[in-house]
Scaffold this motif. Structure first.
Motif, mmCIF file in Angstrom:
data_model
loop_
_atom_site.group_PDB
_atom_site.id
_atom_site.type_symbol
_atom_site.label_atom_id
_atom_site.label_comp_id
_atom_site.label_asym_id
_atom_site.label_seq_id
_atom_site.Cartn_x
_atom_site.Cartn_y
_atom_site.Cartn_z
ATOM 1 N N THR A 76 44.358 57.958 35.314
ATOM 2 C CA THR A 76 43.336 58.999 35.493
ATOM 3 C C THR A 76 42.202 58.496 36.373
ATOM 4 N N ILE A 77 41.786 57.254 36.179
ATOM 5 C CA ILE A 77 40.725 56.673 37.013
ATOM 6 C C ILE A 77 41.182 56.597 38.459
ATOM 7 N N ARG A 78 42.417 56.169 38.667
ATOM 8 C CA ARG A 78 42.952 56.100 40.031
ATOM 9 C C ARG A 78 42.988 57.490 40.667
ATOM 10 N N GLU A 79 43.402 58.490 39.897
ATOM 11 C CA GLU A 79 43.445 59.858 40.414
ATOM 12 C C GLU A 79 42.047 60.331 40.809
ATOM 13 N N ARG A 80 41.065 59.993 40.009
ATOM 14 C CA ARG A 80 39.684 60.383 40.303
ATOM 15 C C ARG A 80 39.213 59.822 41.649
ATOM 16 N N VAL A 81 39.407 58.517 41.838
ATOM 17 C CA VAL A 81 38.863 57.904 43.057
ATOM 18 C C VAL A 81 39.593 58.409 44.300
ATOM 19 N N HIS A 82 40.886 58.682 44.199
ATOM 20 C CA HIS A 82 41.621 59.163 45.371
ATOM 21 C C HIS A 82 41.267 60.619 45.686
ATOM 22 N N MET A 83 41.125 61.452 44.684
ATOM 23 C CA MET A 83 40.761 62.848 44.939
ATOM 24 C C MET A 83 39.348 62.948 45.489
ATOM 25 N N ARG A 123 38.263 53.215 45.659
ATOM 26 C CA ARG A 123 38.239 51.871 45.075
ATOM 27 C C ARG A 123 37.853 51.937 43.589
ATOM 28 N N ILE A 124 38.418 51.034 42.850
ATOM 29 C CA ILE A 124 38.070 50.871 41.433
ATOM 30 C C ILE A 124 37.373 49.528 41.282
ATOM 31 N N GLY A 125 36.194 49.545 40.688
ATOM 32 C CA GLY A 125 35.440 48.311 40.505
ATOM 33 C C GLY A 125 35.416 47.892 39.051
ATOM 34 N N ILE A 126 35.614 46.607 38.828
ATOM 35 C CA ILE A 126 35.513 46.052 37.474
ATOM 36 C C ILE A 126 34.414 45.001 37.474
ATOM 37 N N GLN A 127 33.466 45.160 36.573
ATOM 38 C CA GLN A 127 32.412 44.169 36.400
ATOM 39 C C GLN A 127 32.643 43.452 35.070
ATOM 40 N N TYR A 128 32.655 42.130 35.136
ATOM 41 C CA TYR A 128 32.874 41.308 33.946
ATOM 42 C C TYR A 128 31.547 40.680 33.530
ATOM 43 N N ASP A 129 31.163 40.899 32.291
ATOM 44 C CA ASP A 129 29.918 40.355 31.749
ATOM 45 C C ASP A 129 30.281 39.248 30.766
ATOM 46 N N THR A 130 30.119 37.996 31.188
ATOM 47 C CA THR A 130 30.479 36.874 30.324
ATOM 48 C C THR A 130 29.308 36.507 29.415
ATOM 49 N N SER A 131 29.615 35.789 28.344
ATOM 50 C CA SER A 131 28.572 35.419 27.382
ATOM 51 C C SER A 131 28.927 34.097 26.725
ATOM 52 N N PHE A 132 27.929 33.500 26.071
ATOM 53 C CA PHE A 132 28.140 32.280 25.302
ATOM 54 C C PHE A 132 27.164 32.277 24.136
ATOM 55 N N ALA A 133 27.691 32.081 22.945
ATOM 56 C CA ALA A 133 26.889 32.043 21.717
ATOM 57 C C ALA A 133 26.034 33.299 21.574
ATOM 58 N N CYS A 142 35.352 42.453 40.529
ATOM 59 C CA CYS A 142 36.663 42.548 41.162
ATOM 60 C C CYS A 142 36.852 43.996 41.601
ATOM 61 N N VAL A 143 37.205 44.183 42.849
ATOM 62 C CA VAL A 143 37.392 45.524 43.403
ATOM 63 C C VAL A 143 38.853 45.713 43.785
ATOM 64 N N LEU A 144 39.460 46.799 43.255
ATOM 65 C CA LEU A 144 40.856 47.121 43.530
ATOM 66 C C LEU A 144 40.930 48.352 44.424
ATOM 67 N N GLU A 145 41.950 48.388 45.262
ATOM 68 C CA GLU A 145 42.168 49.566 46.097
ATOM 69 C C GLU A 145 43.660 49.784 46.299
ATOM 70 N N GLU A 151 50.895 54.256 45.730
ATOM 71 C CA GLU A 151 51.095 52.871 46.166
ATOM 72 C C GLU A 151 50.439 51.897 45.193
ATOM 73 N N LYS A 152 50.924 50.678 45.213
ATOM 74 C CA LYS A 152 50.388 49.677 44.288
ATOM 75 C C LYS A 152 48.976 49.274 44.694
ATOM 76 N N MET A 153 48.215 48.846 43.715
ATOM 77 C CA MET A 153 46.850 48.392 43.968
ATOM 78 C C MET A 153 46.845 46.928 44.395
ATOM 79 N N THR A 154 45.826 46.572 45.146
ATOM 80 C CA THR A 154 45.624 45.191 45.560
ATOM 81 C C THR A 154 44.155 44.819 45.336
ATOM 82 N N VAL A 155 43.889 43.527 45.289
ATOM 83 C CA VAL A 155 42.509 43.050 45.161
ATOM 84 C C VAL A 155 41.871 43.071 46.548
ATOM 85 N N LEU A 156 40.864 43.896 46.715
ATOM 86 C CA LEU A 156 40.176 44.000 48.001
ATOM 87 C C LEU A 156 39.164 42.871 48.169
ATOM 88 N N GLU A 157 38.333 42.653 47.165
ATOM 89 C CA GLU A 157 37.367 41.561 47.183
ATOM 90 C C GLU A 157 36.935 41.265 45.751
#
Length: 322
Positions: A76-83, A123-133, A142-145, A151-157
């Motif tokens: 569904t997310i992929r469909e959103r960004v392409h439309m 493009r689909i963007g993923i933001q990772y929020d790391t933590s400790f204690a 990470c950005v996918l397109e 078609e299959k997705m690839t890592v853009l940057e």
């Protein structure tokens, strides 16, 4: 006496070599950190602004748990960004006519330590929020397109540290199981930060006791020396993989130190009496190895040091100065 003097001369030579090697490793670590930071900074700043803009324009943030994060939702997310990309492509320059908007809501999705955003340009963007204690640490992106929805997705940057195997993960998972790829990258980043922060914490808390500390860039190989006792204790940690936060390969060895001529003579006589050469033989500290396998590094270090004086006294009674 000649054997004891030889032992002392060998110790001096080894200390000199160790000091030079320690300086080389320190310079290498500083250079690698600077190289990683400087090369990624411009990408990080640009992506961070883009993610902030996407979240600022959102109309809804959905928090997903368990099976809610699945292949159907990602489709569904992929469909959103392409439309949305196709709609903007149909808009002629200068044309103020409002084309139908296929999805009225602008939604971001939060899954554990991940935030998934729909970005411009299909493009689909993923933001990772790391933590400790329980405290937030570093952000990574990470950005996918894909050229089309089919078609299959690839890592853009991305801003994942260069020494973590994101391209290997892309080749292994992304085309067949994108959910697994996204989760795996998050596991890599969180485990890396966890190992790094464990090392930072023992340096901060016990730096006066640690004479030497070496580690690989992803912190999956760690070695340090504890010198604030009658014997030198070497600790070597190896992690089974880059998503582990507890080591599987642990070696803790205690080496008797020669603090005085009298104690050196005792060591030499003790070793000869046991049919071994003049060089002291290290002893394994199994209680320390068990602690390091089952506890976080700062907790295990405290446990090791607490019991170390008695353990060394039991193993090397002849090293105590009298």
């Amino acid at each position: 006496m000649g054997e004891v003097n030889y032992m002392r001369e060998e110790d001096v030579k080894l200390d000199a070599v160790r000091a030079r090697f320690s300086n080389v490793l320190k310079r290498h670590s500083e250079l690698a950190e600077r190289l990683s930071r400087d090369s990624d900074k411009s990408i990080f700043d640009r992506l961070q602004k883009e993610f902030e803009a996407a979240r600022a324009s959102q109309t809804q943030e959905l928090i997903l748990k368990g099976e809610q994060w699945n292949d159907g939702l990602l489709a569904t997310i992929r469909e959103r960004v392409h439309m949305e990309a196709e709609r903007k492509a149909m808009q002629m320059p200068g044309d103020t006519t409002q084309l139908p908007i296929p999805f009225h809501d602008k939604i971001t999705y939060k899954v554990g330590n991940k935030v998934i955003c729909c970005l411009d340009g299909a493009r689909i963007g993923i933001q990772y929020d790391t933590s400790f204690a329980g405290e937030s640490c570093d952000l990574y992106h990470c950005v996918l397109e894909s050229k089309s929805f089919l078609e299959k997705m690839t890592v853009l940057e991305h801003t994942v540290p260069f020494f973590l195997p994101i391209r290997e993960a892309e080749n292994e998972f992304l085309s067949s199981n994108a959910i697994r790829f996204i989760d795996h990258v998050g596991d890599l980043l969180q485990a890396y930060v966890d190992r790094r922060e464990q090392v930072r914490l023992i340096k901060e808390l016990y730096g006066n006791q640690i004479g030497e500390l070496y580690h690989s860039l992803p912190y999956h190989m760690i070695e340090f020396v504890i010198e604030d006792f009658d014997s030198k204790v070497t600790v070597s940690l190896r992690y089974a993989d880059l998503i582990s936060t507890l080591p599987t390969g642990v070696s803790v060895l205690a080496w008797p130190m020669h603090q005085s001529k009298k104690s050196s003579d005792k060591i030499a006589l003790h070793l000869k009496g046991n049919g071994v050469g003049s060089h002291p033989i290290p002893a394994r500290l199994t209680y320390a190895e068990d602690a390091l396998r089952t506890m976080s590094l700062p907790e295990a270090y405290a446990e090791v040091v607490l019991n170390l004086p008695q353990a060394l006294q039991d193993m090397f009674p002849h090293t105590s100065s009298t």
